[in-house]
Scaffold this active site. Structure first.
Site, PDB file in Angstrom:
ATOM      1  N   HIS A  71      -2.935   2.813   8.618  1.00  0.00           N
ATOM      2  CA  HIS A  71      -3.964   2.107   7.860  1.00  0.00           C
ATOM      3  C   HIS A  71      -4.241   0.778   8.546  1.00  0.00           C
ATOM      4  O   HIS A  71      -3.310   0.003   8.809  1.00  0.00           O
ATOM      5  CB  HIS A  71      -3.501   1.866   6.423  1.00  0.00           C
ATOM      6  N   TYR A  75      -8.392  23.738  20.814  1.00  0.00           N
ATOM      7  CA  TYR A  75      -8.117  22.453  21.455  1.00  0.00           C
ATOM      8  C   TYR A  75      -6.615  22.284  21.629  1.00  0.00           C
ATOM      9  O   TYR A  75      -5.834  22.463  20.702  1.00  0.00           O
ATOM     10  CB  TYR A  75      -8.669  21.328  20.583  1.00  0.00           C
ATOM     11  N   GLU A 124       0.814  -1.216   0.000  1.00  0.00           N
ATOM     12  CA  GLU A 124       0.000   0.000   0.000  1.00  0.00           C
ATOM     13  C   GLU A 124       0.850   1.270   0.000  1.00  0.00           C
ATOM     14  O   GLU A 124       0.349   2.351   0.313  1.00  0.00           O
ATOM     15  CB  GLU A 124      -0.922   0.012   1.231  1.00  0.00           C
ATOM     16  N   HIS A 138      -7.348  -2.580   9.269  1.00  0.00           N
ATOM     17  CA  HIS A 138      -8.575  -3.267   8.891  1.00  0.00           C
ATOM     18  C   HIS A 138      -9.425  -3.487  10.148  1.00  0.00           C
ATOM     19  O   HIS A 138      -9.908  -4.595  10.399  1.00  0.00           O
ATOM     20  CB  HIS A 138      -8.257  -4.604   8.224  1.00  0.00           C
ATOM     21  N   TYR A 181     -20.103  14.634  18.138  1.00  0.00           N
ATOM     22  CA  TYR A 181     -19.320  15.839  17.868  1.00  0.00           C
ATOM     23  C   TYR A 181     -17.833  15.566  17.651  1.00  0.00           C
ATOM     24  O   TYR A 181     -17.126  16.361  17.016  1.00  0.00           O
ATOM     25  CB  TYR A 181     -19.503  16.872  18.982  1.00  0.00           C
ATOM     26  N   HIS A 232     -12.592  -2.489   2.468  1.00  0.00           N
ATOM     27  CA  HIS A 232     -11.159  -2.594   2.728  1.00  0.00           C
ATOM     28  C   HIS A 232     -10.803  -2.282   4.175  1.00  0.00           C
ATOM     29  O   HIS A 232     -10.349  -3.149   4.901  1.00  0.00           O
ATOM     30  CB  HIS A 232     -10.430  -1.644   1.765  1.00  0.00           C
TER      31      HIS A 232
END
Length: 222
Positions: free
Chosen positions: A98, A214, A79, A100, A119, A161
């Site tokens: 990334h 924040y 990937e 799964h 939120y 995916h």
């Protein structure tokens, strides 16, 4: 290898082990990358995280070489393309996670985006976490769809995916990945109960305004 680079490579491995231990990923299905100077450090393809060592990570130059050229003894994750394209197009991105993960992937299998059901969705840069259109894993077509879904966002789902999160730093990216899977789980359960109530654009605008401070004395969740 400089000590700073070695420590970042080890941190990537540590985060891989952590995300599997927390149930955010299974086996070697996911991948993580981090920016180091003018290169991208990324987990190698098809390797168990428990067997991984810092020197085994692949390094992909972000400038100077053709896309796909890499340095190291092991091939980069299959990937690598979307990691490379995202970091090239978004200089503020310092790390990409990334996975799964179960709930985010479940929603992605139904080709759903995550709307403003909570939120905390604002953490990802907008009022939705979009679901990128399906394309074969590792392909340029998938990277193109991810770039589109990530416009103005720090995360997206990948149809049939998984999920992808980008952060300014590696700890921030993993924190956001955890938050995204939590939101996905909450949305999944809300769908079992009936129609989820979506926050309005005005309500979300108030959240975005609060998030502007924040980390500067403003807290979220209280």
């Amino acid at each position: 290898m400089e000590l700073e680079e070695y420590q970042l490579r080890q941190a990537i491995i540590d985060q891989c082990l952590w995300m599997n231990a927390q149930g955010l990923n299974q086996g070697s299905a996911g991948n993580i990358s981090a920016r180091y100077k003018n290169q991208l450090l990324i987990t190698p393809t098809a390797m168990a995280y428990t067997a991984m060592r810092p020197e085994m990570l692949a390094a992909i130059p972000l400038e100077g070489l053709s896309p796909g050229e890499w340095q190291g003894s092991y091939q980069p994750s299959s990937e690598w393309r979307f990691h490379y394209d995202l970091m090239r197009s978004r200089p503020e991105i310092g790390a990409i996670v990334h996975t799964h993960s179960t709930y985010a992937t479940s929603l992605a299998i139904t080709r759903r985006s995550i709307p403003a059901v909570h939120y905390m969705i604002a953490l990802f840069g907008g009022n939705t976490v979009r679901c990128a259109e399906y394309a074969t894993y590792g392909s340029q077509a998938l990277s193109d769809q991810i770039l589109k879904a990530m416009e103005g966002r720090k995360a997206c789902l990948l149809a049939n995916h998984g999920m992808l999160v980008a952060g300014e730093t590696l700890p921030k990216a993993m924190w956001l990945a955890t938050e995204l899977e939590t939101l996905a789980q909450q949305y999944y359960h809300a769908l079992q109960l009936g129609d989820a109530v979506i926050l309005t654009e005005a309500q979300m605008a108030e959240v975005h305004a609060k998030l502007a401070n924040y980390g500067l004395g403003q807290t979220i969740g209280n």
